[in-house]
Design an enzyme around this catalytic site. Structure first.
Site, PDB file in Angstrom:
ATOM      1  N   GLY A   1       7.279   7.507   4.684  1.00 15.71           N
ATOM      2  CA  GLY A   1       5.952   7.132   5.154  1.00 15.71           C
ATOM      3  C   GLY A   1       5.300   8.065   6.157  1.00 15.71           C
ATOM      4  O   GLY A   1       4.126   7.893   6.489  1.00 15.71           O
ATOM      5  N   ASP A   2       6.048   9.060   6.669  1.00 21.34           N
ATOM      6  CA  ASP A   2       5.467   9.969   7.659  1.00 21.34           C
ATOM      7  C   ASP A   2       6.102  11.347   7.512  1.00 21.34           C
ATOM      8  O   ASP A   2       6.506  11.976   8.483  1.00 21.34           O
ATOM      9  CB  ASP A   2       5.709   9.419   9.073  1.00 21.34           C
ATOM     10  N   PHE A   3       6.170  11.815   6.260  1.00 21.73           N
ATOM     11  CA  PHE A   3       6.832  13.091   5.961  1.00 21.73           C
ATOM     12  C   PHE A   3       5.876  14.231   6.327  1.00 21.73           C
ATOM     13  O   PHE A   3       5.291  14.880   5.468  1.00 21.73           O
ATOM     14  CB  PHE A   3       7.212  13.135   4.480  1.00 21.73           C
ATOM     15  N   ASN A   4       5.731  14.448   7.623  1.00 26.01           N
ATOM     16  CA  ASN A   4       4.742  15.433   8.072  1.00 26.01           C
ATOM     17  C   ASN A   4       5.394  16.695   8.611  1.00 26.01           C
ATOM     18  O   ASN A   4       6.610  16.788   8.723  1.00 26.01           O
ATOM     19  CB  ASN A   4       3.785  14.796   9.094  1.00 26.01           C
TER      20      ASN A   4
END
Length: 358
Positions: free
Chosen positions: A216-219
């Site tokens: 959900g937050d593969f940044n």
């Protein structure tokens, strides 16, 4: 309670005391340093006993959901056991993977869940040249990550449903209640249009997307790399499972493309290699391919709206909160003006060409 009052604000001395009392490790203030965090507090800790760790202090709101945090810790261990470079939680002296601590951070005594995680070596992707090779590896790992997470079994998996969780890409329409944070800004008009298109073109097709558990937050600040030869990099770490939730494979891909665009000198060329890496593990179906452009725009909108909204609550943390917004507004404008057909053509053709070269 305001967002500002929920975020922990521990001193280095308080961290030193926690680490010794809970984990039996001795770290002087000079061996502790603060790390960036959105709404929690993270500290690098190098104790005298050796090793490197991250003390993660959750905000008081999320600390009330210990089931979800236990699940996140379990997921990190599961990924580590399956060969993915995730952090793992160290047990306290009592054998627990987290401890609920009563701490006064200036707003009266509140309860914060505390974990000590392994420290992973490497540099965040945001600080290295994003070559097609790096982007391909990022896309490939994002797909592997979701595939492994989907094999995870746990009695509390239903906690990942997280209905109404604002960062889940299913909930782009919920941004409407925060749009006032963009009042007076030209980008507000585009965000409104993206939300309307999302409701008419994505929502009716959600049932055709393949379900999974999303990180959900593969940044670009949650993926670490290390040099691998003279010009290549290998991924050495995946950080921050705080946004993990039930979702769809295509969500993770869209999130990854969006964030990899942020630091790239050629943002429109990012989608191809990331997509090629992703499809080397999980090829998209037709409905997923059709939705990719709008989902990437949807994530840009989530990031921009929620960053501006949170700054209203947390003005002292503006620099960190607005990291993505510096270029996000410009990129959203650019993608919107180019249009779906042109952007998709660029992404899918480049992905096919890159895959053919391998």
């Amino acid at each position: 309670m305001s967002v500002k009052e929920a975020k922990p604000n521990l001193s280095h001395a308080q961290v030193s005391e926690l680490v010794e009392r809970l984990f039996g490790l001795h770290a002087t203030v000079s061996n502790i340093r603060a790390l960036p965090s959105y709404d929690d507090q993270n500290f690098y800790v190098a104790p005298q006993e050796g090793g490197e760790f991250v003390l993660k202090v959750m905000n008081s709101t999320d600390s009330k959901n210990s089931t979800l945090l236990q699940l996140q810790s379990y997921a990190m261990t599961f990924l580590h056991q399956n060969g993915l470079p995730a952090q793992t939680a160290l047990p306290t002296k009592d054998g627990e993977l987290m401890s609920l601590e009563e701490i006064d951070c200036g707003f009266g005594t509140q309860k914060y869940l505390v974990r000590l995680l392994t420290y992973l070596p490497g540099t965040v992707v945001a600080k290295v040249p994003t070559s097609p090779q790096v982007l391909y590896e990022v896309g490939k790992l994002a797909a592997r990550l979701d595939k492994v997470l989907n094999e995870m079994d746990h009695p509390n998996l239903n906690a990942l449903q997280r209905e109404g969780f604002i960062w889940n890409l299913s909930n782009v329409p919920l941004l409407e209640q925060y749009l006032h944070a963009l009042d007076g800004k030209p980008v507000q008009k585009i965000v409104k249009s993206v939300i309307e298109q999302y409701k008419s073109e994505v929502v009716p097709n959600l049932s055709s997307f393949r379900k999974c558990i999303n990180h959900g937050d593969f940044n670009d600040h949650n993926v670490l790399v290390e040099p691998d030869g003279p010009s290549n990099y290998k991924i050495s770490g995946i950080l921050d499972f705080g946004d993990m939730s039930q979702g769809y494979y295509i969500f993770e891909l869209a999130i990854t493309i969006m964030y990899m665009m942020i630091e790239s000198p050629s943002p429109l060329d990012v989608g191809g290699p990331v997509l090629a890496g992703w499809e080397s593990v999980i090829p998209l179906n037709e409905t997923e391919r059709e939705a990719l452009y709008l989902l990437v725009l949807g994530r840009f909108c989530q990031s921009l709206v929620l960053a501006h909204y949170t700054v209203l609550q947390h003005p002292e943390n503006e620099e960190y909160l607005m990291t993505t917004s510096k270029t996000g507004v410009r990129l959203l404008h650019q993608l919107w003006e180019l249009g779906k057909q042109e952007v998709e053509k660029r992404w899918f053709q480049t992905a096919a060409q890159y895959s053919a070269q391998l």
